[in-house]
Design an enzyme around this catalytic site. Structure first.
Site, PDB file in Angstrom:
ATOM      1  N   CYS A 153      -4.563  59.351  42.154  1.00 51.33           N
ATOM      2  CA  CYS A 153      -6.015  58.378  41.683  1.00 51.33           C
ATOM      3  C   CYS A 153      -6.470  59.496  40.417  1.00 51.33           C
ATOM      4  O   CYS A 153      -7.496  58.800  39.828  1.00 51.33           O
ATOM      5  CB  CYS A 153      -6.862  58.734  42.850  1.00 51.33           C
ATOM      6  SG  CYS A 153      -6.980  60.340  43.629  1.00 51.33           S
ATOM      7  N   GLU A 186     -12.703  57.831  49.293  1.00 48.92           N
ATOM      8  CA  GLU A 186     -12.195  58.238  48.150  1.00 48.92           C
ATOM      9  C   GLU A 186     -11.175  57.047  47.680  1.00 48.92           C
ATOM     10  O   GLU A 186     -10.119  56.748  48.204  1.00 48.92           O
ATOM     11  CB  GLU A 186     -11.167  59.494  48.563  1.00 48.92           C
ATOM     12  CG  GLU A 186     -11.994  60.663  49.013  1.00 48.92           C
ATOM     13  CD  GLU A 186     -12.892  61.320  48.109  1.00 48.92           C
ATOM     14  OE1 GLU A 186     -12.602  61.173  46.757  1.00 48.92           O
ATOM     15  OE2 GLU A 186     -13.558  62.327  48.120  1.00 48.92           O
ATOM     16  N   GLU A 212      -6.216  50.380  36.704  1.00 51.06           N
ATOM     17  CA  GLU A 212      -5.676  51.570  37.127  1.00 51.06           C
ATOM     18  C   GLU A 212      -4.257  51.637  36.893  1.00 51.06           C
ATOM     19  O   GLU A 212      -3.845  50.534  37.455  1.00 51.06           O
ATOM     20  CB  GLU A 212      -6.169  51.677  38.614  1.00 51.06           C
ATOM     21  CG  GLU A 212      -5.512  53.162  38.959  1.00 51.06           C
ATOM     22  CD  GLU A 212      -6.087  53.281  40.647  1.00 51.06           C
ATOM     23  OE1 GLU A 212      -6.214  52.203  41.351  1.00 51.06           O
ATOM     24  OE2 GLU A 212      -6.105  54.478  40.946  1.00 51.06           O
ATOM     25  N   GLY A 223      -7.846  55.425  49.453  1.00 50.79           N
ATOM     26  CA  GLY A 223      -7.110  54.383  49.229  1.00 50.79           C
ATOM     27  C   GLY A 223      -7.543  53.487  48.035  1.00 50.79           C
ATOM     28  O   GLY A 223      -8.308  54.100  47.455  1.00 50.79           O
ATOM     29  N   LYS A 245      -4.714  56.830  60.897  1.00 53.33           N
ATOM     30  CA  LYS A 245      -3.565  55.935  60.505  1.00 53.33           C
ATOM     31  C   LYS A 245      -2.822  56.084  59.221  1.00 53.33           C
ATOM     32  O   LYS A 245      -3.537  55.900  58.057  1.00 53.33           O
ATOM     33  CB  LYS A 245      -3.981  54.378  60.481  1.00 53.33           C
ATOM     34  CG  LYS A 245      -2.933  53.229  60.384  1.00 53.33           C
ATOM     35  CD  LYS A 245      -3.166  52.108  59.660  1.00 53.33           C
ATOM     36  CE  LYS A 245      -3.193  52.267  58.213  1.00 53.33           C
ATOM     37  NZ  LYS A 245      -1.442  52.327  57.991  1.00 53.33           N
TER      38      LYS A 245
END
Ligand code: NAP
Length: 462
Positions: free
Chosen positions: A265, A231, A365, A209, A156
């Site tokens: 990331c 991840e 983040e 994600g 997806k």
């Protein structure tokens, strides 16, 4: 049937409307993928390898078209999109070779009347969920080892950027990889995630994600004891020591911070510089950052494209405002170009000095082109600052003293470390995080392991 509108974040223009699949259609795709496993897993490894290699060549043949589509839906500069296609096919090439190296072993038994043999088998149907920031690379990192191992695969893609990922998979069909072996489904993340984790036919969930969604998927995957690879988020520190080559550190920090407009990331989010060189570093860094061009990624010479959506933009602005309210100074940037109606959000690359650990930007983040700089006195202090995060994905340091380098390597709690290197990611190396940045590794010889089961055979009576 509901539709997803895919728009260009640089202009607001509609690129395409695509249909979401119904739950029944997604279930059917799962059933087909499960059935296709019987045949694909029995295809010999050399044939699987040839097909994955052909897929890679087909993607490369269409690189320009695919790169353009990626820039249109994601906003990243065209050159970065081309780089992502190369990075994606590097995974296809690497795992096409690894398909031929799924070795078992024999173990000496404790009696001559026995033989012990260990074999590796593909795990089954794999379900993947991928993010918008690297629409083809995050898919390639999962699909390539899965198919190489003999698993079938269903993904997806992210709703913001489904088109380049779907096209990437269409090239697999063009070279003869059967449709049920690799499939994409479109639907709302939460809904598809629940269908995947509830399915007994799916043996593995692989996700890239946010940490919040990763935690939910891990919890839900317990229902059917599915294997997981996660991840997740990151908040990378970048340390510049007193003996570092400042020119190199500046050049590599620009690359590590501003790739994909800071929306990766592994972006260098916390720049930690020794007090004796912090002024020199900050001045040189700010002068390089001033040169970065902001705009539509399709235009020649653009370095920084748009932010993916309003939610992402708001979070960046909040982090900058919070830092400035608490005493930080913006040397460059803190400028924005926004058209809310069209959905276009540009943030000019921003360098913040006088940053302290009380500021949100040091804890949350950052997913944008903002570089906060803090200074440190001792290496112990730099390490403590770097490790003081729940994340453990990437870290960078710049030093020419091998003792300092080894000290930092030994003490930093991160899965990926760049020593005098702002771009350590490579298909042939294990990528992944410690702590809340995830579980498992993608890339390298480690990346195929999560798609394999171990079967042990003991033969007696010899
Ligand atoms: P996200 O919100 O977690 O979305 C990622 C994917 O998950 C999308 O396909 C999304 O679908 C889907 N999703 C959303 N909610 C879900 C749910 N409840 N259950 C199942 N799937 C769900 O993350 P993002 O904001 O797009 O991506 C940025 C994050 O990814 C950052 O934290 C970044 O650090 C991380 N990331 C990590 C790596 C790595 O290798 N460690 C690489 C790249 C990015 P929809 O699009 O349909 O909502």
């Amino acid at each position: 049937m509901s539709k997803i509108k895919v728009t260009n974040p640089a202009t607001g223009e509609l690129i395409e409307e695509i249909s979401m699949q119904s739950n029944a259609e997604i279930e059917l795709a799962i059933k087909n993928g499960h059935q296709a496993f019987q045949k694909w897993s029995k295809l010999d490894a050399h044939e699987r390898s040839r097909l994955i290699q052909a897929w890679s060549a087909k993607v490369q043949e269409n690189k320009e078209e695919l790169a353009k589509l990626m820039t249109l839906e994601n906003g990243k500069p065209l050159n970065e999109a081309r780089g992502e296609i190369d990075y994606s096919t590097a995974y296809l090439d690497w795992y096409a070779e690894e398909a031929k190296r799924v070795y078992g072993r024999t173990i000496p038994a404790n009696t001559n009347s026995k033989r012990i043999i260990v074999t590796r088998e593909p795990i089954g149907l794999v379900a993947a969920i991928t993010p918008w920031n690297f629409p083809t690379a995050m898919m390639a990192r999962k699909a390539a080892p899965a198919l190489a191992a003999g698993c079938t695969f269903i993904v997806k893609p992210a709703s913001e950027t489904p088109l380049s990922g779907m096209k990437f998979i269409d090239y697999a069909y063009e070279v003869g990889i059967p449709k049920d072996v690799i499939q994409y489904v479109m639907g709302e993340g939460k809904v598809v995630g629940e269908i995947f984790t509830k399915s007994e036919r799916i043996r593995k969930i692989t996700f890239t994600g946010s940490t919040a969604v990763g935690k939910q998927l891990i919890a839900n995957s317990s229902e059917n004891i599915q294997h997981v690879t996660m991840e997740l988020g990151g908040h990378a520190p970048l340390i510049v020591t007193e003996d570092a080559d400042i020119e190199l550190a500046v050049q590599q920090t620009v690359a590590a911070k501003f790739r994909n407009a800071g929306q990766t990331c592994v972006c260098a989010n916390r720049i930690i510089v020794h007090e004796s060189v912090v002024d020199e570093f900050t001045e040189k860094f700010a002068s390089e950052v001033k040169k970065l061009e902001v705009g539509n990624g399709l235009k020649e010479g653009i370095d920084i494209g748009p932010i993916i959506n309003e939610k992402g933009y708001n979070k960046i602005v909040e982090q900058i405002e919070d830092a400035i309210a608490k005493g930080a100074e913006a040397l460059v940037g803190n400028q924005f170009q926004v058209d809310k109606e069209k959905g276009c959000f540009f943030v000019y690359p921003t360098v913040l000095k006088n940053v302290t650990t009380e500021m949100t930007i040091m804890h949350e983040e950052t997913f944008g082109p903002v570089a906060p700089i803090v200074s440190y006195k001792t290496l112990e202090e730099a390490v403590e600052l770097a490790n003081s995060t729940p994340y453990g994905l990437a870290a960078y340091f710049f030093t020419n003293d091998y003792r300092v380098g080894h000290y930092l390597h030994d003490h930093l709690q991160f899965g990926i470390i760049g020593w005098n290197d702002g771009g350590p990611s490579a298909a042939h190396a294990p990528f992944g995080g410690m702590k809340e940045s995830g579980l498992g590794r993608e890339g390298g010889i480690e990346g195929i392991e999560p798609y394999l089961e171990t079967k042990y055979l003991s033969i007696g009576g010899l």
